[in-house]
Design a protein around this motif. Sequence first.
Motif, PDB file in Angstrom:
ATOM      1  N   THR A   1      62.295 -37.693  36.640  1.00  0.00           N
ATOM      2  CA  THR A   1      63.074 -39.048  36.113  1.00  0.00           C
ATOM      3  C   THR A   1      62.546 -40.241  36.728  1.00  0.00           C
ATOM      4  OG1 THR A   1      65.122 -39.131  37.070  1.00  0.00           O
ATOM      5  CG2 THR A   1      64.955 -37.866  35.113  1.00  0.00           C
ATOM      6  N   GLY A   2      62.302 -40.243  37.964  1.00  0.00           N
ATOM      7  CA  GLY A   2      62.244 -41.550  38.856  1.00  0.00           C
ATOM      8  C   GLY A   2      63.436 -42.250  39.218  1.00  0.00           C
ATOM      9  N   ILE A   3      64.622 -41.715  38.937  1.00  0.00           N
ATOM     10  CA  ILE A   3      66.109 -42.108  39.197  1.00  0.00           C
ATOM     11  C   ILE A   3      66.353 -42.059  40.573  1.00  0.00           C
ATOM     12  CG2 ILE A   3      68.488 -42.337  38.595  1.00  0.00           C
ATOM     13  CD1 ILE A   3      67.737 -41.538  35.770  1.00  0.00           C
ATOM     14  N   LEU A   4      66.047 -40.766  41.122  1.00  0.00           N
ATOM     15  CA  LEU A   4      66.580 -40.589  42.599  1.00  0.00           C
ATOM     16  C   LEU A   4      65.965 -41.270  43.613  1.00  0.00           C
ATOM     17  CD1 LEU A   4      66.557 -36.559  42.169  1.00  0.00           C
ATOM     18  CD2 LEU A   4      68.449 -38.320  41.655  1.00  0.00           C
ATOM     19  N   PRO A   5      66.565 -41.955  44.539  1.00  0.00           N
ATOM     20  CA  PRO A   5      65.995 -42.587  45.459  1.00  0.00           C
ATOM     21  C   PRO A   5      65.384 -41.802  46.430  1.00  0.00           C
ATOM     22  CG  PRO A   5      68.240 -42.274  45.852  1.00  0.00           C
ATOM     23  CD  PRO A   5      68.172 -41.628  44.687  1.00  0.00           C
ATOM     24  N   PRO A   6      63.935 -42.374  46.774  1.00  0.00           N
ATOM     25  CA  PRO A   6      63.064 -41.453  47.677  1.00  0.00           C
ATOM     26  C   PRO A   6      63.795 -41.457  48.956  1.00  0.00           C
ATOM     27  CG  PRO A   6      62.477 -43.646  47.369  1.00  0.00           C
ATOM     28  CD  PRO A   6      63.495 -43.628  46.458  1.00  0.00           C
ATOM     29  N   GLY A   7      63.613 -40.186  49.654  1.00  0.00           N
ATOM     30  CA  GLY A   7      63.917 -40.037  50.905  1.00  0.00           C
ATOM     31  C   GLY A   7      65.435 -39.646  50.946  1.00  0.00           C
ATOM     32  N   HIS A   8      66.264 -39.330  49.921  1.00  0.00           N
ATOM     33  CA  HIS A   8      67.494 -39.149  50.130  1.00  0.00           C
ATOM     34  C   HIS A   8      67.886 -37.798  50.163  1.00  0.00           C
ATOM     35  CE1 HIS A   8      71.689 -39.004  49.035  1.00  0.00           C
ATOM     36  NE2 HIS A   8      71.759 -40.443  49.179  1.00  0.00           N
ATOM     37  N   SER A   9      68.482 -37.212  51.265  1.00  0.00           N
ATOM     38  CA  SER A   9      68.609 -35.748  51.495  1.00  0.00           C
ATOM     39  C   SER A   9      69.375 -35.121  50.945  1.00  0.00           C
ATOM     40  CB  SER A   9      69.028 -35.713  53.140  1.00  0.00           C
ATOM     41  OG  SER A   9      70.378 -36.375  53.104  1.00  0.00           O
ATOM     42  N   ASP A  10      70.442 -35.524  49.809  1.00  0.00           N
ATOM     43  CA  ASP A  10      71.197 -35.055  49.268  1.00  0.00           C
ATOM     44  C   ASP A  10      71.350 -35.282  47.584  1.00  0.00           C
ATOM     45  OD1 ASP A  10      73.137 -33.186  48.496  1.00  0.00           O
ATOM     46  OD2 ASP A  10      74.765 -34.232  49.125  1.00  0.00           O
ATOM     47  N   ALA A  11      70.022 -35.515  46.995  1.00  0.00           N
ATOM     48  CA  ALA A  11      69.848 -35.618  45.630  1.00  0.00           C
ATOM     49  C   ALA A  11      68.971 -34.728  44.812  1.00  0.00           C
ATOM     50  CB  ALA A  11      69.061 -37.147  45.837  1.00  0.00           C
ATOM     51  N   SER A  12      69.271 -34.624  43.593  1.00  0.00           N
ATOM     52  CA  SER A  12      68.836 -33.738  42.766  1.00  0.00           C
ATOM     53  C   SER A  12      68.850 -34.027  41.584  1.00  0.00           C
ATOM     54  CB  SER A  12      69.197 -32.102  43.052  1.00  0.00           C
ATOM     55  OG  SER A  12      70.880 -31.923  42.473  1.00  0.00           O
TER      56      SER A  12
ATOM     57  N   GLU B   1      71.282 -34.927  23.202  1.00  0.00           N
ATOM     58  CA  GLU B   1      70.621 -34.492  24.334  1.00  0.00           C
ATOM     59  C   GLU B   1      71.277 -34.715  25.649  1.00  0.00           C
ATOM     60  OE1 GLU B   1      66.084 -35.003  24.609  1.00  0.00           O
ATOM     61  OE2 GLU B   1      66.813 -36.231  26.304  1.00  0.00           O
ATOM     62  N   GLY B   2      71.319 -33.944  26.621  1.00  0.00           N
ATOM     63  CA  GLY B   2      71.974 -33.997  27.948  1.00  0.00           C
ATOM     64  C   GLY B   2      70.985 -33.979  29.198  1.00  0.00           C
ATOM     65  N   ASN B   3      71.201 -34.807  30.250  1.00  0.00           N
ATOM     66  CA  ASN B   3      70.459 -34.706  31.510  1.00  0.00           C
ATOM     67  C   ASN B   3      71.390 -35.000  32.670  1.00  0.00           C
ATOM     68  OD1 ASN B   3      67.215 -34.450  31.131  1.00  0.00           O
ATOM     69  ND2 ASN B   3      67.948 -36.115  29.663  1.00  0.00           N
ATOM     70  N   ARG B   4      71.049 -34.740  33.874  1.00  0.00           N
ATOM     71  CA  ARG B   4      71.997 -34.765  34.911  1.00  0.00           C
ATOM     72  C   ARG B   4      71.295 -35.029  36.279  1.00  0.00           C
ATOM     73  NH1 ARG B   4      73.291 -29.946  36.116  1.00  0.00           N
ATOM     74  NH2 ARG B   4      72.632 -29.918  38.473  1.00  0.00           N
ATOM     75  N   ALA B   5      71.788 -36.144  36.958  1.00  0.00           N
ATOM     76  CA  ALA B   5      71.376 -36.381  38.291  1.00  0.00           C
ATOM     77  C   ALA B   5      72.308 -36.275  39.259  1.00  0.00           C
ATOM     78  CB  ALA B   5      70.799 -37.876  38.020  1.00  0.00           C
ATOM     79  N   ASP B   6      72.139 -35.809  40.347  1.00  0.00           N
ATOM     80  CA  ASP B   6      73.346 -35.495  41.611  1.00  0.00           C
ATOM     81  C   ASP B   6      72.868 -36.282  42.757  1.00  0.00           C
ATOM     82  OD1 ASP B   6      75.145 -33.866  40.206  1.00  0.00           O
ATOM     83  OD2 ASP B   6      73.475 -32.354  40.462  1.00  0.00           O
ATOM     84  N   ILE B   7      73.590 -37.559  43.430  1.00  0.00           N
ATOM     85  CA  ILE B   7      73.030 -38.312  44.517  1.00  0.00           C
ATOM     86  C   ILE B   7      74.526 -38.121  45.409  1.00  0.00           C
ATOM     87  CG2 ILE B   7      72.564 -40.335  45.352  1.00  0.00           C
ATOM     88  CD1 ILE B   7      71.510 -40.959  42.710  1.00  0.00           C
TER      89      ILE B   7
ATOM     90  N   ALA C   1      63.464 -45.409  29.861  1.00  0.00           N
ATOM     91  CA  ALA C   1      64.541 -46.238  30.113  1.00  0.00           C
ATOM     92  C   ALA C   1      64.348 -47.181  31.198  1.00  0.00           C
ATOM     93  CB  ALA C   1      65.781 -45.678  29.712  1.00  0.00           C
ATOM     94  N   GLU C   2      64.775 -48.512  31.157  1.00  0.00           N
ATOM     95  CA  GLU C   2      65.027 -49.103  32.241  1.00  0.00           C
ATOM     96  C   GLU C   2      66.330 -48.855  32.703  1.00  0.00           C
ATOM     97  OE1 GLU C   2      62.357 -51.206  34.063  1.00  0.00           O
ATOM     98  OE2 GLU C   2      61.110 -50.128  32.175  1.00  0.00           O
ATOM     99  N   TYR C   3      66.490 -48.799  34.284  1.00  0.00           N
ATOM    100  CA  TYR C   3      67.776 -48.504  34.918  1.00  0.00           C
ATOM    101  C   TYR C   3      67.878 -49.434  35.912  1.00  0.00           C
ATOM    102  CZ  TYR C   3      65.224 -46.308  38.897  1.00  0.00           C
ATOM    103  OH  TYR C   3      64.642 -45.985  40.058  1.00  0.00           O
ATOM    104  N   VAL C   4      69.342 -49.250  36.308  1.00  0.00           N
ATOM    105  CA  VAL C   4      69.929 -49.971  37.353  1.00  0.00           C
ATOM    106  C   VAL C   4      70.733 -48.830  38.079  1.00  0.00           C
ATOM    107  CG1 VAL C   4      71.216 -51.724  38.278  1.00  0.00           C
ATOM    108  CG2 VAL C   4      69.836 -52.379  36.373  1.00  0.00           C
ATOM    109  N   LEU C   5      70.392 -48.525  39.588  1.00  0.00           N
ATOM    110  CA  LEU C   5      71.523 -47.481  40.161  1.00  0.00           C
ATOM    111  C   LEU C   5      72.103 -48.465  41.338  1.00  0.00           C
ATOM    112  CD1 LEU C   5      72.276 -44.575  40.793  1.00  0.00           C
ATOM    113  CD2 LEU C   5      69.965 -44.623  41.950  1.00  0.00           C
ATOM    114  N   THR C   6      73.188 -48.534  41.301  1.00  0.00           N
ATOM    115  CA  THR C   6      73.904 -49.435  42.266  1.00  0.00           C
ATOM    116  C   THR C   6      74.594 -48.399  43.239  1.00  0.00           C
ATOM    117  OG1 THR C   6      76.109 -49.141  40.975  1.00  0.00           O
ATOM    118  CG2 THR C   6      74.599 -50.856  40.591  1.00  0.00           C
TER     119      THR C   6
END
Length: 231
Positions: free
Chosen positions: A50-61, A90-96, A194-199
């Motif tokens: 998706t491109g949502i996950l921050p690069p280099g994050h050790s606990d993201a999927s 439709e459903g999707n999921r991201a874990d950080i 979709a454009e996104y903002v992850l805080t």
Amino acid sequence: MAVAGVVALALGGLVHAARAADEAPVPAAGARPAAICRIQIGGHIRAVETGILPPGHSDASEASGGVLTVFGFQFPAGSRAWWGLDVELEGNRADIGEQTFGIATVRTLGTFELPLVTPGPGARAVPYGYVDAGWNFNRVGTKVTYVYGGAPTGTALGLELDDGPAVRAGFGLDYAHSARLAFTLDVGWKWNRAEYVLTFSGEPDRTGSADLGGVSLLGGIKLMFPGPTNS
């Protein structure tokens, strides 16, 4: 899973009703119903991350796909084609880290379907192609809500996704059970960017463009409603 269960029960009930209502073996040659109700359930697989996950994050999927359900109506367009209106869920999921973002997309589509062959007398299987266009409504739910600034630095707090254009195209196969009921199976490709903002807590927001598109596989039924007959 609750959505999948409800749709499965609905499919079972509609199939039973259609069988009881009409035992004609196949549609008559050249016969076209006045309207079709289509109900499908299946899954989707994303073509890329998706491109949502921050690069280099050790606990993201993130999940590679999820459940997809469709409900729609179709009407004759000329002598062979069909136009219609669909609603897809439709459903999707991201874990950080400890945070989970559940992404739900409601997709509304105008549809165009064209049989790839002209069915002969008694034909049961009819392949078709389709092109749909509409709008993606993307919504996000969070698993953990932090109040009064209680989140550790670097914790993912929230995710916002814009809505955007939707496109879906592919091929399918109808198999007539009777003049009122057909089973249908299709595979397609869908577009959802979709454009996104992850805080984050104590860190700058991350922004970008998320790619939620991919390949879908759907199976279900079509219920045919006959038009008025001339006496």
